[in-house]
Design a protein around this motif. Structure first.
Motif, short mmCIF file in Angstrom:
data_model
loop_
_atom_site.label_atom_id
_atom_site.label_comp_id
_atom_site.label_asym_id
_atom_site.label_seq_id
_atom_site.Cartn_x
_atom_site.Cartn_y
_atom_site.Cartn_z
N TRP A 87 0.84 -1.20 0.00
CA TRP A 87 0.00 0.00 0.00
C TRP A 87 0.87 1.25 0.00
CZ3 TRP A 87 -5.30 0.38 -0.17
CH2 TRP A 87 -6.02 -0.82 -0.01
N VAL A 88 0.39 2.28 -0.67
CA VAL A 88 1.12 3.54 -0.72
C VAL A 88 0.23 4.67 -0.19
CG1 VAL A 88 1.99 5.29 -2.31
CG2 VAL A 88 2.74 2.95 -2.55
N PHE A 89 0.80 5.52 0.64
CA PHE A 89 0.08 6.66 1.23
C PHE A 89 0.81 7.94 0.78
CE2 PHE A 89 -2.79 4.37 3.97
CZ PHE A 89 -2.26 3.09 3.85
N PRO A 90 0.38 8.50 -0.33
CA PRO A 90 1.15 9.59 -0.96
C PRO A 90 0.80 10.99 -0.44
CG PRO A 90 -0.67 8.97 -2.38
CD PRO A 90 -0.81 8.14 -1.12
N ALA A 96 5.01 11.41 -9.63
CA ALA A 96 5.84 10.45 -10.39
C ALA A 96 5.74 9.07 -9.74
CB ALA A 96 7.29 10.93 -10.45
N LEU A 97 5.67 9.07 -8.42
CA LEU A 97 5.51 7.80 -7.70
C LEU A 97 4.16 7.16 -8.05
CD1 LEU A 97 6.51 7.08 -4.09
CD2 LEU A 97 4.19 6.57 -4.74
N LEU A 98 3.13 7.97 -8.09
CA LEU A 98 1.80 7.43 -8.37
C LEU A 98 1.70 6.93 -9.81
CD1 LEU A 98 -0.37 9.94 -6.34
CD2 LEU A 98 -0.20 7.49 -5.96
N ILE A 99 2.31 7.66 -10.74
CA ILE A 99 2.28 7.19 -12.13
C ILE A 99 3.00 5.84 -12.23
CG2 ILE A 99 3.12 7.66 -14.49
CD1 ILE A 99 2.68 10.69 -13.84
N ALA A 100 4.14 5.74 -11.55
CA ALA A 100 4.87 4.47 -11.55
C ALA A 100 4.09 3.37 -10.84
CB ALA A 100 6.24 4.65 -10.90
N ARG A 101 3.15 3.78 -9.98
CA ARG A 101 2.30 2.83 -9.25
C ARG A 101 0.95 2.63 -9.95
NH1 ARG A 101 2.48 -0.69 -4.96
NH2 ARG A 101 0.47 0.07 -4.33
N LYS A 102 0.91 2.87 -11.25
CA LYS A 102 -0.27 2.57 -12.08
C LYS A 102 -1.49 3.45 -11.80
CE LYS A 102 1.12 -2.23 -12.58
NZ LYS A 102 1.07 -3.45 -11.82
N VAL A 125 -5.27 -1.60 -7.48
CA VAL A 125 -4.11 -0.72 -7.28
C VAL A 125 -4.22 -0.10 -5.90
CG1 VAL A 125 -2.95 1.38 -8.09
CG2 VAL A 125 -3.78 -0.29 -9.74
N LYS A 126 -3.20 -0.34 -5.08
CA LYS A 126 -3.33 -0.01 -3.66
C LYS A 126 -2.68 1.33 -3.33
CE LYS A 126 -4.47 -4.56 -2.38
NZ LYS A 126 -4.11 -5.86 -1.95
N ASN A 127 -3.25 2.38 -3.91
CA ASN A 127 -2.80 3.75 -3.62
C ASN A 127 -3.90 4.46 -2.82
OD1 ASN A 127 -0.60 3.24 -5.28
ND2 ASN A 127 -1.57 4.15 -7.08
N PHE A 128 -3.54 4.95 -1.66
CA PHE A 128 -4.50 5.75 -0.89
C PHE A 128 -4.65 7.12 -1.56
CE2 PHE A 128 -6.27 5.15 3.48
CZ PHE A 128 -6.43 3.78 3.35
N PRO A 129 -5.71 7.86 -1.22
CA PRO A 129 -5.82 9.23 -1.75
C PRO A 129 -4.66 10.09 -1.26
CG PRO A 129 -7.89 8.52 -0.79
CD PRO A 129 -6.87 7.49 -0.42
N ILE A 130 -4.32 11.08 -2.06
CA ILE A 130 -3.25 12.02 -1.71
C ILE A 130 -3.60 12.75 -0.42
CG2 ILE A 130 -2.41 14.31 -2.43
CD1 ILE A 130 -2.35 13.20 -5.32
N SER A 131 -2.60 12.90 0.46
CA SER A 131 -2.83 13.67 1.69
C SER A 131 -2.28 15.08 1.54
CB SER A 131 -2.13 12.97 2.86
OG SER A 131 -2.32 13.72 4.04
N ILE A 132 -3.17 16.05 1.66
CA ILE A 132 -2.74 17.45 1.67
C ILE A 132 -2.36 17.86 3.10
CG2 ILE A 132 -3.44 19.85 1.25
CD1 ILE A 132 -3.29 18.68 -1.42
N PRO A 133 -3.16 17.43 4.12
CA PRO A 133 -2.70 17.73 5.49
C PRO A 133 -1.33 17.10 5.70
CG PRO A 133 -4.94 16.84 5.49
CD PRO A 133 -4.40 16.66 4.10
#
Ligand SMILES: Cc1ncc(C[n+]2csc(CCOP(=O)(O)OP(=O)(O)O)c2C)c(N)n1
Length: 358
Positions: A87-90, A96-102, A125-133
């Protein structure tokens, strides 16, 4: 009575590829020529997307945007080492990380265009939503990592953070939980040396971000964040460790933000052109290209073809983004709660009336 040293600590630094694209063979990770080329192509794609996003924002076709320029190696190198189950928590800077993570580029454009549907990753695809906080995503990542231990599943969670975020309360709580519960989590810190206008030396007295991990009982390592091979190696090692149940790692990618903090910022107000120029020489894309060329894996013909290819890919994403019907006003209010509370409902009603009155 006694006076003695109870503990001494050290912080490891890793660089595989130097500024001139020369590589230390002993440290070289196991990557095939095809994989090395793929790493390069992903960085170039990320950079092209970034240029396009900045220009769309300037034309009023995208909202506020945070540039990745200069940090492509830290992001692509890390993403490349991950597996689909992780899982990724961006953060907002991790395109660029998210693009590489599909994560499709169109989703990213939607997100920065204010459309929440852009936060939805494709199935599987296990990407969490982008965190602005700043910093809150650390706790989410540790929670998901702890769940892997409880359910005995083999995956890790990656919390992305900046140097500034490493001083946030939430992030330090995340470090603490990660250490205590030996969670299979990796803190991927891109130390780009600024938190908006605040240089890292003014926001923490710690000499490295990596050493912060030591206080929480786990390993921290600093790598040259503009060296994609060092980032990849550190991430691959941290992942293996996490899968073995040996707990978290903090990887500090020492890098530099070549652009403004976001499109609302003017970095020339707080840093010198000579500083930026010095870091431009160390930038990650050219560095890998030099290495590939020295190994006869790359040439100007391939570069031309790649430039045309990434241009087509990014243009296709932009066309799709601009052809998808825009979301309704409700969307601004919709996603924080499963059911909209009364106070938000009232604000929505008021807003609708305001728009109708125009
Ligand atoms: C909790 C919180 N506080 C303040 C902000 C405003 N803010 C946005 S980005 C930022 C700096 C973050 O710096 P860093 O963690 O180093 O990441 P970078 O932007 O350099 O990638 C701040 C203070 C915010 N978004 N969230």
């Amino acid at each position: 009575m006694a006076e003695k040293i109870l503990k001494t600590f050290s912080v490891k630094y890793l660089q595989v590829l130097d500024e001139n694209g020369r590589c230390d063979k002993k440290l070289m990770p196991k990557l095939s020529p095809g994989q090395l080329v793929e790493l390069y192509e992903l960085m170039v794609l990320g950079r092209r997307f970034d240029e396009k996003a900045l220009s769309l924002q300037r034309q009023g076709r995208l909202g506020t945007y945070a540039s990745v320029l200069g940090q492509e190696a830290a992001q692509v190198g890390a993403a490349y080492a991950l597996h689909d189950a992780d899982w990724v928590f961006p953060t907002y800077r991790d395109v660029a990380l998210l693009i590489a993570r599909k994560q499709p580029m169109v989703s990213l454009l939607q997100y920065f265009g204010g459309d929440e549907r852009g936060s939805i990753p494709p199935k599987g695809v296990k990407n969490f939503p982008i965190s602005i906080p700043v910093g809150t995503q650390g706790l989410h990542a540790v929670g998901v990592a702890m769940a892997a231990t409880v359910t005995k599943r083999k995956y890790a969670a990656v919390a992305c953070l900046g140097d500034g975020a490493s001083s946030e309360g939430d992030m330090n709580e995340a470090f603490n939980f990660a250490g205590v519960f030996k969670a299979p989590v990796i803190f991927l810190c891109q130390n780009n040396q600024y938190a908006i206008s605040v240089p890292v030396k003014q926001q923490t007295a710690a000499e490295t971000i990596a050493q912060k991990a030591i206080a929480f009982g786990f390993e921290g390592i600093r790598v040259d964040g503009n060296d994609i091979l060092a980032v990849y190696s550190a991430m691959a090692a941290a992942l293996k460790k996490a899968y073995r149940g040996e707990g978290p790692t903090l990887i500090e990618c020492f890098t530099y933000r070549l652009g403004n903090h976001t499109t609302s910022d003017d970095a020339s107000k707080y840093r010198s052109e000579s500083e930026v120029a010095a870091w431009r020489k160390k930038e990650p894309v050219l560095r890998l290209r030099k290495y590939l060329e020295s190994k006869k894996l790359w040439n100007s013909k391939k570069e031309e073809q790649l430039a045309a290819k990434v241009d087509r890919q990014v243009s296709a994403a932009v066309s799709e983004y601009e052809s998808v019907p825009k979301p309704g006003v409700e969307d601004i209010f919709k996603y924080t709660y499963a059911e909209m509370p009364q106070f938000l409902q009232q604000q929505l009603d008021e807003y609708k009336k305001l728009i109708e009155g125009r």
